[in-house]
Design an enzyme around this catalytic site. Structure first.
Site, PDB file in Angstrom:
ATOM      1  N   HIS A   1      -9.488   1.264  -5.954  1.00 52.08           N
ATOM      2  CA  HIS A   1      -8.577   0.474  -5.151  1.00 52.08           C
ATOM      3  C   HIS A   1      -7.458   1.023  -5.482  1.00 52.08           C
ATOM      4  O   HIS A   1      -6.890   1.167  -6.518  1.00 52.08           O
ATOM      5  CB  HIS A   1      -9.032  -0.828  -5.495  1.00 52.08           C
ATOM      6  CG  HIS A   1     -10.643  -1.276  -4.985  1.00 52.08           C
ATOM      7  ND1 HIS A   1     -10.880  -1.402  -3.610  1.00 52.08           N
ATOM      8  CD2 HIS A   1     -11.623  -1.362  -5.965  1.00 52.08           C
ATOM      9  CE1 HIS A   1     -12.085  -1.677  -3.769  1.00 52.08           C
ATOM     10  NE2 HIS A   1     -12.602  -1.728  -5.076  1.00 52.08           N
TER      11      HIS A   1
ATOM     12  N   TYR B   1       0.673  -1.372   0.048  1.00 53.65           N
ATOM     13  CA  TYR B   1      -0.079  -0.135   0.058  1.00 53.65           C
ATOM     14  C   TYR B   1       0.714   1.256  -0.027  1.00 53.65           C
ATOM     15  O   TYR B   1       0.254   2.389   0.013  1.00 53.65           O
ATOM     16  CB  TYR B   1      -0.933   0.168   1.040  1.00 53.65           C
ATOM     17  CG  TYR B   1      -1.938  -1.065   0.991  1.00 53.65           C
ATOM     18  CD1 TYR B   1      -2.945  -1.108   0.263  1.00 53.65           C
ATOM     19  CD2 TYR B   1      -1.966  -2.102   2.093  1.00 53.65           C
ATOM     20  CE1 TYR B   1      -4.004  -2.244   0.285  1.00 53.65           C
ATOM     21  CE2 TYR B   1      -2.899  -3.271   1.901  1.00 53.65           C
ATOM     22  CZ  TYR B   1      -3.751  -3.072   1.104  1.00 53.65           C
ATOM     23  OH  TYR B   1      -4.595  -4.184   0.961  1.00 53.65           O
TER      24      TYR B   1
HETATM   25  O1  CA2 Z   1      -6.743  -1.918  -3.082  1.00 51.33           O
HETATM   26  C1  CA2 Z   1      -7.397  -1.515  -2.256  1.00 51.33           C
HETATM   27  O2  CA2 Z   1      -7.514  -0.089  -2.138  1.00 51.33           O
HETATM   28  C2  CA2 Z   1      -8.302  -2.211  -1.336  1.00 51.33           C
HETATM   29  O3  CA2 Z   1      -9.539  -1.648  -1.481  1.00 51.33           O
HETATM   30  C3  CA2 Z   1      -7.509  -2.157  -0.020  1.00 51.33           C
HETATM   31  C4  CA2 Z   1      -8.355  -3.005   0.886  1.00 51.33           C
HETATM   32  C5  CA2 Z   1      -8.440  -4.530   0.505  1.00 51.33           C
HETATM   33  O4  CA2 Z   1      -9.048  -5.232   1.454  1.00 51.33           O
HETATM   34  C6  CA2 Z   1      -9.129  -4.492  -0.841  1.00 51.33           C
HETATM   35  O5  CA2 Z   1      -9.353  -5.895  -1.077  1.00 51.33           O
HETATM   36  C7  CA2 Z   1      -8.423  -3.714  -1.937  1.00 51.33           C
HETATM   37  C8  CA2 Z   1      -7.543  -3.449   2.288  1.00 51.33           C
HETATM   38  C9  CA2 Z   1      -7.320  -1.998   3.125  1.00 51.33           C
HETATM   39  C10 CA2 Z   1      -6.081  -2.152   4.131  1.00 51.33           C
HETATM   40  O6  CA2 Z   1      -5.163  -1.073   3.962  1.00 51.33           O
HETATM   41  C11 CA2 Z   1      -4.257  -1.447   4.993  1.00 51.33           C
HETATM   42  C12 CA2 Z   1      -3.312  -0.311   4.675  1.00 51.33           C
HETATM   43  C13 CA2 Z   1      -1.938  -0.580   5.334  1.00 51.33           C
HETATM   44  C14 CA2 Z   1      -1.704  -1.399   6.145  1.00 51.33           C
HETATM   45  C15 CA2 Z   1      -2.916  -2.591   6.219  1.00 51.33           C
HETATM   46  C16 CA2 Z   1      -3.957  -2.638   5.400  1.00 51.33           C
END
Ligand code: CA2
Length: 137
Positions: free
Chosen positions: A97, A22
């Site tokens: 996303h 991310y």
């Molecule tokens: O890719 C994306 O933007 C998602 O929406 C992000 C979600 C995931 O469940 C989707 O499948 C795709 C997860 C967000 C979690 O964000 C974090 C950021 C930093 C550390 C851990 C999690």
């Protein structure tokens, strides 16, 4: 032009955990960049880890704002309620996303948001949000 960015669960950890997936910019830092980049847009930002709060915010802004940029995060793949809220409001919703969910686990290939969205942008890192905002201009 009034746009609201709505982020779902765990996106408050952006820039703090899992930088390999991310990135290492917090959303607050990135939001300041967006505001500087699009001064003509009156832009709001809301994040919650709670499904009902996300639905409340979609309803609150969905009859007043010109558009919503929504990353429902993991609720994308599970929430009929958020999907219904997206369909219920007048404001067009662009689903975004950060990652390319189609390159990831099968459960991430399903979205309860897409069928009600104006469009979907995914896989461009934080730039997905830039592209979503540009789509409204
Ligand atoms: O890719 C994306 O933007 C998602 O929406 C992000 C979600 C995931 O469940 C989707 O499948 C795709 C997860 C967000 C979690 O964000 C974090 C950021 C930093 C550390 C851990 C999690």
């Amino acid at each position: 032009m009034k746009l609201m960015i709505i982020n779902g669960p765990n996106l408050n950890l952006l820039g703090k955990r899992e930088p390999e997936v991310y990135g290492n910019t917090t959303f607050e830092e990135y939001f300041s960049e967006l505001q500087a980049k699009f001064p003509q847009v009156q832009m709001g930002y809301f994040q919650s880890n709670i499904e009902g709060e996300l639905i409340d915010k979609i309803q609150e802004v969905g009859f007043e704002y010109d558009g919503i940029v929504l990353n429902a995060a993991s609720y994308t793949h599970t929430s009929v309620g958020i999907g219904d809220a997206v369909k219920a409001v007048d404001a067009p919703v662009v689903e975004v996303h950060i990652s390319n969910t189609h390159k990831r686990e099968d459960f991430r290939h399903v979205s309860y948001i897409s069928s009600g969205a104006k469009g979907v942008i995914l896989g461009f890192g934080l730039q997905s949000y830039d592209l979503a905002i540009k789509s409204f201009l």
